[in-house]
Enzyme design. Structure first.
Site: not given
Ligand code: AMP
Length: 231
Positions: A179, A112, A190, A146, A39
């Site tokens: 990360r 999400r 996740r 990554r 994404k």
């Molecule tokens: P990402 O970078 O999109 O993989 O997000 C990393 C982390 O941020 C996720 O594992 C969640 O803990 C938090 N997070 C990101 N977007 C959301 C969302 N829309 N709702 C809830 N938690 C989020």
């Protein structure tokens, strides 16, 4: 369905430019898909190519964690475990950002949950939802390899999309990092959260008639072209 593949003659170049302009002026796109499905990479390309503003809840939350704000301190507890930050927090964050935007945008990592999707449609009409489909073992291997830029948020992969110089962002020169939630244990947590909370959004947007499935495996440019073709 419009095709945005490069065309051979000048008329078609002009048509493509007009089309790109109209898309970038106001298109509102959601990129759906599990963590590691690409994404961030594809949202970045949509930004580079069509000028769509990339809004990533993950990036916003990581920035808050780095700045040690109240939001960041609270979010970190959830993020470290691979859990979702509470709906009301991310909905508030996105509502503020989206309602202040005049340009088209691409949402990366939001919504999400069904609650987030319900809230989103209260304040914006989305044009397209692109679902990137990739299997779990491929996702684990992608995420553990990554590397991310802390400054401009560009994402690299040590095999498929390595930086030109070791550990250095091609775009801004910052030192890349791995990360803390991209370790295998947290990645698997996740993916479970994705299946339980986010996967139902595929049917949610299918019912609204705005979802397109794109195969997220393979070459980054080919996946991008499949996304453009679906717009
Ligand atoms: P990402 O970078 O999109 O993989 O997000 C990393 C982390 O941020 C996720 O594992 C969640 O803990 C938090 N997070 C990101 N977007 C959301 C969302 N829309 N709702 C809830 N938690 C989020």
């Amino acid at each position: 369905m419009y095709s945005l593949c490069p065309k051979k003659n000048m008329d078609n170049f002009i048509n493509r430019d007009v089309l790109l302009l109209s898309i970038s002026m106001g298109f509102k796109i959601i990129l759906l898909g599990p963590p590691g499905s690409g994404k961030g990479t594809q949202a970045e390309k949509l930004n580079d190519d069509l000028g769509l503003i990339r809004l990533s809840t993950g990036d916003m939350l990581r920035e808050a964690v780095r700045d040690k704000t109240e939001l960041g301190k609270m979010a970190k507890e959830y993020m470290d475990k691979g859990a979702l930050v509470p709906d009301n927090v991310v909905i508030g964050l996105m509502k503020e950002r989206i309602t202040s935007l005049k340009e088209g945008f691409v949402l990366d990592g939001f919504p999400r949950t069904v609650q987030q999707a319900d809230a989103l449609c209260e304040f914006v009409d989305v044009d397209h939802v692109i679902n990137l489909d990739v299997d779990d073992e491929e996702l684990v291997s992608r995420l553990t390899a990554r590397r991310s830029c802390p400054d401009c948020n560009v994402v690299y992969h040590l095999l498929y999309k390595p930086p030109m110089k070791d550990d250095t962002c091609d775009k801004c020169g910052a030192t890349l990092y791995h990360r803390s939630d991209d370790t295998e244990t947290t990645v698997r947590a996740r993916l479970k959260v994705y299946r339980d909370s986010t996967f139902p959004l595929i049917e949610y947007y299918e019912k609204k008639g705005i979802l397109v499935n794109v195969d997220g495996k393979g070459n980054i440019q080919e996946i991008y072209e499949a996304i453009e073709d679906s717009l």
